[in-house]
Design an enzyme around this catalytic site. Structure first.
Site, PDB file in Angstrom:
ATOM      1  CG  PHE A 223      -1.839  -1.161   1.303  1.00 54.26           C
ATOM      2  CD1 PHE A 223      -3.100  -1.079   0.729  1.00 54.26           C
ATOM      3  CD2 PHE A 223      -1.455  -2.357   1.898  1.00 54.26           C
ATOM      4  CE1 PHE A 223      -3.964  -2.158   0.767  1.00 54.26           C
ATOM      5  CE2 PHE A 223      -2.323  -3.439   1.945  1.00 54.26           C
ATOM      6  CZ  PHE A 223      -3.573  -3.343   1.371  1.00 54.26           C
ATOM      7  CD  GLU A 224      -1.727   5.992  -1.796  1.00 48.97           C
ATOM      8  OE1 GLU A 224      -1.364   7.158  -1.810  1.00 48.97           O
ATOM      9  OE2 GLU A 224      -2.682   5.570  -2.473  1.00 48.97           O
ATOM     10  CB  THR A 225      -0.280   4.002   3.912  1.00 44.85           C
ATOM     11  OG1 THR A 225      -0.736   2.665   3.666  1.00 44.85           O
ATOM     12  CG2 THR A 225      -1.403   4.977   3.618  1.00 44.85           C
TER      13      THR A 225
END
Lengths: 258, 325
Positions: free
Chosen positions: A51-53
């Protein structure tokens, strides 16, 4: 088991089939999350969801509702940060292994995406969330799956705003702009699967689902599209549907009513 | 820079002292996770306006601040808040009704801008955005940019790679540094000097903190110094960056704080519903923000049952099998 399927189910399976074993899958939430989970359980057990997080290889015992959902943090290989996650995609060693799954409000014949607004940028009729990590991943990685509802108002000649780059204006435009080859490489809709011509960069119909025809798909597309290469899609198999329904989203939180 | 042994102060005092009309601020967290919500509500209660907000994807906090009319200028990558609001509702309205000035970037661009600010360099390069409308469409006009010394003259710049084709790129996008006046974050653990320990994803909090002139930290647990010093490898923010420390249990509510509590899906849904209607939204604000004197009273109004329902399971860090639809 019921072997008929909903549009969401066939879309999820078609997207899952695009994911290869060993891929690093950049996932958002909703149906893209489900496609990533289905691939891992069906055809690409050694793929890695991230995930981009900053969460890498999360266990996902429950379906997350956002890419910052605490459900993505549990049992991850690492929980890092935004700068780290995007660097993983821009990085030439790991970036080429990434396949992204994106959605958009509009797509054009070159696979460019709009997630920003409908109408004038300054006084839009509808304002959407904006790029988030969409532009970043479409700029960096060699393969992106775009999930779309197949409607003329979404498959448009001209985007109201180009948020995330596909093939730009085609014919090497991406390279000319300074981008590496990549961007949206396949479009999965409720009617069929589209890809992009390697010479022109233009979208063509690759597969149409049972119950649809190339003509019907053209009617729902707001630009000219080559359908001469189109073939009927292999529908989801009972085994694929079983895993999707029983192991990925048993509560049908994302799949919705059967 | 700030080595006071004790930076503890009440949240209302910290907000009043460091967040002023027209301040350039950033808040930590991401969509429905670890937003400094107690501080956001305090800013709204103190009616601090004309804020210039730097956001990557600060969903819940962003939409409350915009909904309350506190923000006049916004630099943003993403205004969405999970299932409850795929596009933040007050954000979309404010843009559609020309109520705020806004400038679009991507999440990596915004994160790099904070990192550049933290590093003390004028910009950082990326390959993101080449060919996109983010390069060519500027929300802030050139004249507005030039007339305000706190805003960089250009939104973005494409520059030739000074090293030729080294790294396989002929040109890069330079993203300009951000140095907010104030950054506010919410963390799991802090000590009186301001050293912080974040559990789970850090998002861009660390870069935001290090780029900022003043930093307000709200924390779930205020701990004694040795608790953090015994395991320094688990800490992300040393005290030198921090200006004020406020002990605010449930200070991230209604967003999630990993290991402590989940997001309150019901609250976020109720907010999203109210946000679509002016009268309902005002009633919501009057009840939950202006109708209470501080975060403690707000939590009383929310009720013990809600807080118990979102308590994190110690093993997974979230509320297992919580009702979320």
């Amino acid at each position: 088991m019921d072997t008929s399927y909903t549009p969401k189910e066939i879309m999820t399976i078609m997207a899952a089939r695009e994911i290869k074993n060993g891929d690093i899958v950049f996932s958002g939430t909703g149906i893209s999350m489900l496609a990533a989970m289905a691939a891992k359980k069906i055809n690409a057990p050694d793929s890695v969801i991230f995930f981009e997080t900053g969460a890498m290889d999360s266990l996902l015992e429950e379906i997350p509702f956002a890419v910052a959902d605490p459900r993505i943090m549990y049992w991850a290989a690492a929980n890092s940060s935004l700068t780290d996650a995007f660097a993983t995609m821009q990085n030439r060693i790991t970036g080429d292994r990434v396949i992204a799954i994106l959605g958009a409000a509009q797509i054009d014949m070159y696979g460019n995406l709009n997630t920003t607004c409908i109408g004038d940028y300054f006084s839009p009729d509808i304002r959407f969330s904006g790029s988030g990590g969409g532009c970043d991943v479409a700029s960096f990685v060699p393969r992106c799956i775009a999930f779309m509802q197949h409607e003329t108002r979404k498959f448009v000649k001209h985007l109201d705003y180009l948020t995330s780059p596909g093939q730009l204006t085609g014919n090497g435009a991406r390279e000319k702009a300074g981008l590496r080859p990549g961007g949206v490489s396949v479009v999965v809709t409720n009617l069929g699967v589209m890809r992009f011509d390697t010479d022109t960069g233009q979208m063509y119909l690759d597969q149409y689902y049972p119950g649809t025809t190339p003509g019907m798909i053209l009617e729902n597309t707001g630009f000219d599209m080559d359908v001469s290469r189109a073939a009927p899609a292999d529908p989801p198999t009972p085994a694929e549907l079983k895993i999707l329904r029983e192991n990925c989203d048993p509560q049908r939180l994302i799949l919705g009513p059967a | 820079m700030n080595n006071d042994l004790n930076k503890i102060m009440p949240l209302a005092q910290a907000v009043a002292r460091f967040v002023k009309t027209g301040s350039h601020i950033s808040i930590g967290g991401f969509t429905l996770n670890r937003n400094p919500m107690a501080a956001v509500y305090e800013i709204i209660r103190q009616k601090i306006k004309e804020l210039h907000l730097y956001a990557h994807s600060n969903g819940t906090g962003l939409d409350e601040l915009i909904g309350a009319g506190c923000v006049s200028r916004l630099e943003i990558a993403y205004g969405g808040n999970g299932k409850a609001a795929p596009t933040c509702i007050r954000f979309a309205r404010a843009v559609q009704n020309n109520e705020i000035l806004f400038e679009d970037y991507s999440n990596y661009m915004m994160s790099l801008r904070f990192m550049a600010g933290a590093m003390g360099v004028p910009f950082l390069p990326t390959l993101s955005g080449l060919g996109s409308d983010m390069l060519t469409t500027w929300g802030f006009s050139e004249s507005m940019r030039r007339s305000d010394p706190k805003i960089v003259d250009s939104k973005l710049a494409v520059v030739d790679n000074p090293f030729g084709n080294w790294g396989g790129a002929k040109k890069v996008v330079a993203v300009p540094a951000i140095n907010p006046d104030v950054t506010i974050i919410h963390v799991q653990k802090a000590d009186a000097m301001g050293t912080c320990r974040i559990q789970g994803l850090t998002f861009a909090d660390v870069e935001q903190v290090k780029a900022s002139r003043h930093v307000i930290v709200t924390c779930e647990q205020l701990v004694e110094k040795p608790v953090l010093r015994e395991h320094p490898d688990m800490n992300q923010i040393p005290f030198i960056h921090v200006t004020a420390v406020c002990h605010v249990p449930f200070g991230g509510y209604p967003t999630a704080v990993y290991g402590h509590y989940d997001y309150d899906a019901q609250y976020l849904k109720r907010f999203a519903k109210a946000a679509r209607d002016e009268a309902a939204f005002k009633a919501y604000q009057d009840r939950f923000i202006f109708g209470v004197k501080d975060h403690e009273q707000f939590l009383e109004k929310v009720g013990k049952d809600r807080l118990a329902a979102i308590a994190a399971d110690p093993k997974t860090g979230y509320s297992v099998n919580m009702k979320r639809d």
